[in-house]
Design a protein around this motif. Structure first.
Motif, short mmCIF file in Angstrom:
data_model
loop_
_atom_site.label_atom_id
_atom_site.label_comp_id
_atom_site.label_asym_id
_atom_site.label_seq_id
_atom_site.Cartn_x
_atom_site.Cartn_y
_atom_site.Cartn_z
N ALA A 43 2.08 2.95 -3.60
CA ALA A 43 1.32 2.12 -4.53
C ALA A 43 1.26 2.71 -5.93
O ALA A 43 1.28 1.98 -6.92
N SER A 79 0.81 -1.21 0.00
CA SER A 79 0.00 0.00 0.00
C SER A 79 0.85 1.27 0.00
O SER A 79 0.43 2.32 -0.47
N ALA A 105 -7.31 -1.94 -12.80
CA ALA A 105 -6.12 -1.43 -13.49
C ALA A 105 -6.47 -0.11 -14.18
O ALA A 105 -7.55 0.05 -14.72
N GLU A 106 -5.51 0.82 -14.14
CA GLU A 106 -5.74 2.11 -14.81
C GLU A 106 -5.34 2.01 -16.26
O GLU A 106 -4.48 1.26 -16.63
N TYR A 146 -1.08 -7.82 -8.43
CA TYR A 146 -1.81 -6.98 -7.47
C TYR A 146 -1.45 -5.51 -7.67
O TYR A 146 -2.33 -4.63 -7.66
N GLU A 147 -0.16 -5.24 -7.83
CA GLU A 147 0.27 -3.85 -8.01
C GLU A 147 -0.30 -3.24 -9.28
O GLU A 147 -0.62 -2.05 -9.32
N ALA A 148 -0.43 -4.06 -10.32
CA ALA A 148 -0.94 -3.57 -11.60
C ALA A 148 -2.46 -3.44 -11.61
O ALA A 148 -3.03 -2.87 -12.53
N GLY A 149 -3.11 -3.99 -10.59
CA GLY A 149 -4.56 -3.90 -10.51
C GLY A 149 -5.29 -5.04 -11.20
O GLY A 149 -6.52 -4.99 -11.35
N ARG A 183 2.27 -2.01 -14.26
CA ARG A 183 1.45 -1.98 -15.49
C ARG A 183 2.33 -1.95 -16.74
O ARG A 183 1.97 -2.52 -17.77
N ARG A 203 4.66 2.05 -7.79
CA ARG A 203 4.82 0.63 -8.11
C ARG A 203 3.76 0.17 -9.09
O ARG A 203 3.99 -0.69 -9.94
N GLY A 204 2.54 0.72 -8.95
CA GLY A 204 1.47 0.34 -9.85
C GLY A 204 1.79 0.68 -11.29
O GLY A 204 1.56 -0.12 -12.20
N THR A 248 3.15 -8.53 -8.58
CA THR A 248 3.07 -7.63 -9.74
C THR A 248 1.63 -7.50 -10.22
O THR A 248 1.17 -6.40 -10.56
#
Length: 220
Positions: free
Chosen positions: A141, A138, A219-220, A210-213, A149, A144-145, A208
């Motif tokens: 985020a 968190s 995910a964005e 989770y971080e990417a959504g 991605r 890393r996100g 990865t």
């Protein structure tokens, strides 16, 4: 039959864990070790499917032993079984490619489930450890996100689907059933995914995701 190597410097702990494993007809303890160096030697001699390692052992600690075992026996699953759940230990274990991290204070059923999951190609973290990993994710985020991605963008749509299912904790066999493909095809996809993401194992790939959504968010 899942062949297990058990390493802990306390004989009583080894006996207790061995007794828990003996209750499962699908698990066989093929060797025991009292220190990390012996664990590496026993792993080379017996080539187990899963290695259970305590962290604080003499001669060579469990994290160093696990890293060496992963280097020489990349197909062996490594589970850290310890009293200590400090973030630094968790980070080091996941960093060298451990597939599981369990606390000795946990439910014995977690241990059996973890061994079966790791032997089947999945990853397994005790609930308390998983919550700490998520909490660490968190912080920072957004940065890393974005990086995650970017790495995910290198995957095909099929590989993204496999990664999403992998991140939910499914084994290769379970993923194959969901996607109506043979397990060997899933295994090939997972290998490609790990290479393209620069991940050492399924746990890192799942993080990865989770971080990417892909899992647990949009995910964005």
């Amino acid at each position: 039959m899942i062949r297990v190597l058990l390493a802990d410097d306390e004989a009583m702990i080894r006996a207790g864990v061995a007794a828990i494993l003996a209750a499962d007809a699908g698990i066989e303890v093929v060797a025991e070790a009292a220190d990390g160096r012996e664990a590496v030697a026993q792993a080379l001699a017996t080539r187990p499917d899963v290695v259970l390692l305590d962290i604080r052992m003499p001669v060579l600690d469990g994290l160093a032993a696990g890293a060496e075992i992963r280097r020489v026996l990349p197909d062996a699953g490594v589970i850290i079984l310890t009293t200590f759940g400090e973030d630094a230990y968790i980070e080091r274990a996941l960093g060298f490619g451990a597939s599981g991290f369990l606390l000795k204070a946990g439910d014995p059923r977690e241990l059996l489930s973890g061994i079966h999951a790791v032997a089947d190609g999945a990853a397994f973290l005790s609930p308390k450890v998983a919550s700490r990993v998520i909490a660490r994710l968190s912080g920072g985020a957004l940065t890393r996100g974005a990086a995650a991605r970017d790495r995910i963008a290198a995957l095909t749509a099929r590989e993204r689907e496999v990664l999403t299912l992998l991140a939910t904790g499914l084994s290769n066999a379970d993923i194959g059933s969901r996607m109506f493909v043979v397990e060997g095809t899933v295994k090939a996809h997972v290998s490609t995914i790990l290479t393209r993401l620069g991940a050492r194992n399924r746990v890192q790939a799942a993080i990865t995701a989770y971080e990417a959504g892909l899992v647990g968010g949009e995910a964005e």
